[in-house]
Design an enzyme around this catalytic site. Structure first.
Site, mmCIF file in Angstrom:
data_model
loop_
_atom_site.group_PDB
_atom_site.id
_atom_site.type_symbol
_atom_site.label_atom_id
_atom_site.label_comp_id
_atom_site.label_asym_id
_atom_site.label_seq_id
_atom_site.Cartn_x
_atom_site.Cartn_y
_atom_site.Cartn_z
ATOM 1 N N TYR A 54 -3.138 -28.555 40.552
ATOM 2 C CA TYR A 54 -3.350 -28.798 39.119
ATOM 3 C C TYR A 54 -3.763 -27.525 38.377
ATOM 4 O O TYR A 54 -3.460 -27.378 37.200
ATOM 5 C CB TYR A 54 -4.335 -29.957 38.889
ATOM 6 C CG TYR A 54 -3.683 -31.284 39.218
ATOM 7 C CD1 TYR A 54 -2.765 -31.856 38.339
ATOM 8 C CD2 TYR A 54 -3.936 -31.930 40.422
ATOM 9 C CE1 TYR A 54 -2.128 -33.055 38.651
ATOM 10 C CE2 TYR A 54 -3.302 -33.130 40.749
ATOM 11 C CZ TYR A 54 -2.403 -33.681 39.854
ATOM 12 O OH TYR A 54 -1.751 -34.853 40.159
ATOM 13 N N GLN A 89 3.393 -40.244 29.245
ATOM 14 C CA GLN A 89 3.057 -40.162 30.674
ATOM 15 C C GLN A 89 2.735 -38.723 31.031
ATOM 16 O O GLN A 89 2.316 -38.435 32.140
ATOM 17 C CB GLN A 89 4.247 -40.622 31.522
ATOM 18 C CG GLN A 89 4.683 -42.042 31.274
ATOM 19 C CD GLN A 89 6.022 -42.325 31.936
ATOM 20 O OE1 GLN A 89 6.082 -42.716 33.100
ATOM 21 N NE2 GLN A 89 7.101 -42.119 31.214
ATOM 22 N N ASN A 90 2.961 -37.819 30.071
ATOM 23 C CA ASN A 90 2.758 -36.396 30.362
ATOM 24 C C ASN A 90 1.283 -36.031 30.301
ATOM 25 O O ASN A 90 0.541 -36.530 29.456
ATOM 26 C CB ASN A 90 3.537 -35.536 29.365
ATOM 27 C CG ASN A 90 5.028 -35.773 29.468
ATOM 28 O OD1 ASN A 90 5.486 -36.343 30.455
ATOM 29 N ND2 ASN A 90 5.777 -35.361 28.470
ATOM 30 N N HIS A 107 -1.485 -41.283 31.632
ATOM 31 C CA HIS A 107 -1.688 -40.692 32.965
ATOM 32 C C HIS A 107 -2.730 -39.566 32.952
ATOM 33 O O HIS A 107 -2.789 -38.772 33.884
ATOM 34 C CB HIS A 107 -0.356 -40.164 33.529
ATOM 35 C CG HIS A 107 0.612 -41.254 33.902
ATOM 36 N ND1 HIS A 107 1.931 -41.027 34.215
ATOM 37 C CD2 HIS A 107 0.430 -42.599 34.026
ATOM 38 C CE1 HIS A 107 2.525 -42.176 34.506
ATOM 39 N NE2 HIS A 107 1.640 -43.148 34.393
ATOM 40 N N CYS A 115 -15.686 -36.452 36.392
ATOM 41 C CA CYS A 115 -16.624 -36.539 37.507
ATOM 42 C C CYS A 115 -16.323 -37.820 38.285
ATOM 43 O O CYS A 115 -16.398 -38.921 37.714
ATOM 44 C CB CYS A 115 -18.066 -36.561 36.998
ATOM 45 S SG CYS A 115 -19.260 -36.853 38.328
ATOM 46 N N CYS A 134 -20.861 -31.598 37.745
ATOM 47 C CA CYS A 134 -20.720 -32.426 36.546
ATOM 48 C C CYS A 134 -21.823 -32.055 35.562
ATOM 49 O O CYS A 134 -22.998 -32.003 35.936
ATOM 50 C CB CYS A 134 -20.827 -33.896 36.948
ATOM 51 S SG CYS A 134 -21.016 -35.000 35.530
ATOM 52 N N SER A 175 12.467 -41.132 33.620
ATOM 53 C CA SER A 175 13.454 -41.695 34.555
ATOM 54 C C SER A 175 13.293 -43.201 34.724
ATOM 55 O O SER A 175 14.133 -43.847 35.334
ATOM 56 C CB SER A 175 13.315 -41.013 35.918
ATOM 57 O OG SER A 175 12.025 -41.260 36.450
ATOM 58 N N ASN A 199 17.552 -39.943 26.376
ATOM 59 C CA ASN A 199 17.320 -39.261 27.651
ATOM 60 C C ASN A 199 18.543 -38.418 28.013
ATOM 61 O O ASN A 199 19.625 -38.635 27.482
ATOM 62 C CB ASN A 199 17.062 -40.308 28.750
ATOM 63 C CG ASN A 199 16.285 -39.746 29.927
ATOM 64 O OD1 ASN A 199 15.346 -38.992 29.745
ATOM 65 N ND2 ASN A 199 16.684 -40.099 31.144
ATOM 66 N N LEU A 200 18.326 -37.481 28.904
ATOM 67 C CA LEU A 200 19.435 -36.629 29.334
ATOM 68 C C LEU A 200 20.528 -37.447 30.005
ATOM 69 O O LEU A 200 21.714 -37.159 29.862
ATOM 70 C CB LEU A 200 18.896 -35.574 30.308
ATOM 71 C CG LEU A 200 19.826 -34.446 30.711
ATOM 72 C CD1 LEU A 200 20.313 -33.678 29.491
ATOM 73 C CD2 LEU A 200 19.123 -33.509 31.681
HETATM 74 P P1 OAD Z 1 10.889 -37.817 35.892
HETATM 75 O O1 OAD Z 1 10.992 -36.444 36.455
HETATM 76 O O2 OAD Z 1 10.890 -38.959 36.838
HETATM 77 O O3 OAD Z 1 12.083 -38.061 34.854
HETATM 78 C C1 OAD Z 1 12.372 -37.130 33.854
HETATM 79 C C2 OAD Z 1 13.556 -37.642 33.043
HETATM 80 O O4 OAD Z 1 13.797 -36.708 32.003
HETATM 81 C C3 OAD Z 1 14.874 -37.772 33.832
HETATM 82 O O5 OAD Z 1 15.473 -39.038 33.576
HETATM 83 C C4 OAD Z 1 15.740 -36.625 33.292
HETATM 84 O O6 OAD Z 1 17.113 -36.955 33.220
HETATM 85 C C5 OAD Z 1 15.179 -36.461 31.890
HETATM 86 N N1 OAD Z 1 15.336 -35.089 31.364
HETATM 87 C C6 OAD Z 1 15.294 -33.906 32.027
HETATM 88 N N2 OAD Z 1 15.473 -32.864 31.191
HETATM 89 C C7 OAD Z 1 15.619 -33.407 29.950
HETATM 90 C C8 OAD Z 1 15.862 -32.855 28.647
HETATM 91 N N3 OAD Z 1 15.942 -31.530 28.448
HETATM 92 N N4 OAD Z 1 15.975 -33.711 27.608
HETATM 93 C C9 OAD Z 1 15.884 -35.055 27.789
HETATM 94 N N5 OAD Z 1 15.670 -35.634 28.988
HETATM 95 C C10 OAD Z 1 15.539 -34.824 30.055
HETATM 96 O O7 OAD Z 1 9.576 -37.827 34.956
HETATM 97 P P2 OAD Z 1 8.783 -39.066 34.343
HETATM 98 O O8 OAD Z 1 9.690 -40.231 34.125
HETATM 99 O O9 OAD Z 1 8.013 -38.566 33.202
HETATM 100 O O10 OAD Z 1 2.994 -39.395 37.089
HETATM 101 O O11 OAD Z 1 7.791 -39.403 35.527
HETATM 102 C C11 OAD Z 1 6.848 -40.421 35.366
HETATM 103 C C12 OAD Z 1 5.606 -40.126 36.144
HETATM 104 O O12 OAD Z 1 5.930 -39.821 37.495
HETATM 105 C C13 OAD Z 1 4.853 -38.884 35.689
HETATM 106 O O13 OAD Z 1 3.986 -39.139 34.603
HETATM 107 C C14 OAD Z 1 4.083 -38.485 36.898
HETATM 108 C C15 OAD Z 1 5.165 -38.664 37.932
HETATM 109 O O14 OAD Z 1 4.771 -38.882 39.219
HETATM 110 C C16 OAD Z 1 1.868 -38.997 37.715
HETATM 111 O O15 OAD Z 1 1.725 -37.882 38.174
HETATM 112 C C17 OAD Z 1 0.820 -40.052 37.778
#
Ligand code: OAD
Length: 232
Positions: A54, A89-90, A107, A115, A134, A175, A199-200
């Site tokens: 991290y 989720q970011n 998230h 802490c 802490c 995704s 989405n892409l």
């Molecule tokens: P993912 O990596 O699973 O999915 C990212 C999505 O973004 C995919 O469907 C890609 O096609 C799309 N993508 C990539 N580049 C892009 C662009 N330039 N423009 C538009 N879309 C694009 O990420 P998340 O779905 O965010 O959680 O993942 C969800 C959670 O899983 C995260 O918050 C994290 C991870 O494990 C934790 O760490 C708790």
């Protein structure tokens, strides 16, 4: 008119800022073992390794800048006559740095420390370590304020309430593989709310959306925002 808009964002919205996605080719979970760095058990086994992971992501985030997709969403919140809520989720802070004010980090946040003993949170140092004390209870079980797999995401009641009241649900750059966020589209459908995926590529849940548009976030988000603001 879509008065109340709830927008779910994922790693795809920050991809063009240089922050890696998780499951794409070369994504974060192709390089790191999720069980080691993103679970409470992994932290118990090796807190140093988790902090290292991290710390590196915090540094990448600090060096990154919001892109045109973040900026467009901030513009939407500023100019739209109805409500705009971003549920992200970011764990980066690029929505806020672009100017968005109503952001729920379901998230957690890279820039905050937590802490594990008393639940106090505070601004994270650039480099955190398990020995950090802490400021509240002095315990030395400091972790990043990130929701790991197996833990409950933040502010879920508030999110479901906003979804229930929304006119439009938009999912951007995710995704659709991680619940509960992946289930928001079904929740919205059940409430009779219009749904849009930007989405892409098609996400796992793409067939559940009323409308789907594919492309790079920095192209398709600004044009969708222009459409909403011009009332088209
Ligand atoms: P993912 O990596 O699973 O999915 C990212 C999505 O973004 C995919 O469907 C890609 O096609 C799309 N993508 C990539 N580049 C892009 C662009 N330039 N423009 C538009 N879309 C694009 O990420 P998340 O779905 O965010 O959680 O993942 C969800 C959670 O899983 C995260 O918050 C994290 C991870 O494990 C934790 O760490 C708790």
């Amino acid at each position: 008119m879509d008065n109340r808009i709830v927008i779910l964002t994922g790693a795809g919205v920050s991809a063009e800022s240089g922050l890696g996605t998780f499951r794409d080719k070369g994504g974060i979970w192709t390089k790191y073992d999720l069980a080691e760095v993103a679970t409470p058990e992994g932290f118990q086994r090796d807190p140093g390794k988790v902090h290292e992971f991290y710390n590196a992501r915090r540094q990448n985030c600090a060096q990154a800048s919001p892109n045109a997709a973040h900026a467009a969403l901030a513009r939407l919140e500023e100019r739209h006559l109805g409500d705009v809520l971003i549920v992200t989720q970011n764990v980066d802070d690029l929505h806020e740095r672009a100017g968005s004010r109503r952001v729920i980090h379901m998230h957690g946040r890279l820039m905050r420390a937590l802490c594990a003993a008393c639940g106090e949170t505070w601004d994270a140092a650039a480099v955190m370590s398990p020995e950090d004390a802490c400021p509240q209870c002095r315990a030395q079980v400091t972790r990043p304020d990130i929701v790991w797999f197996g833990e409950m995401p933040y502010q879920m009641d508030e999110i479901y309430e906003a979804l229930g009241d929304a006119d439009l649900f938009v999912s951007i750059g995710t995704s659709g593989q991680v619940y509960p966020a992946a289930g928001f589209v079904q929740e919205a459908r059940m409430a009779g709310i219009r749904t849009l995926e930007l989405n892409l590529e098609p996400s796992d849940g793409t067939s559940a959306f009323d409308e789907v548009r594919h492309g790079q976030a920095t192209d398709i988000i600004p044009s969708w925002v222009d459409e909403v603001l011009s009332g088209r």
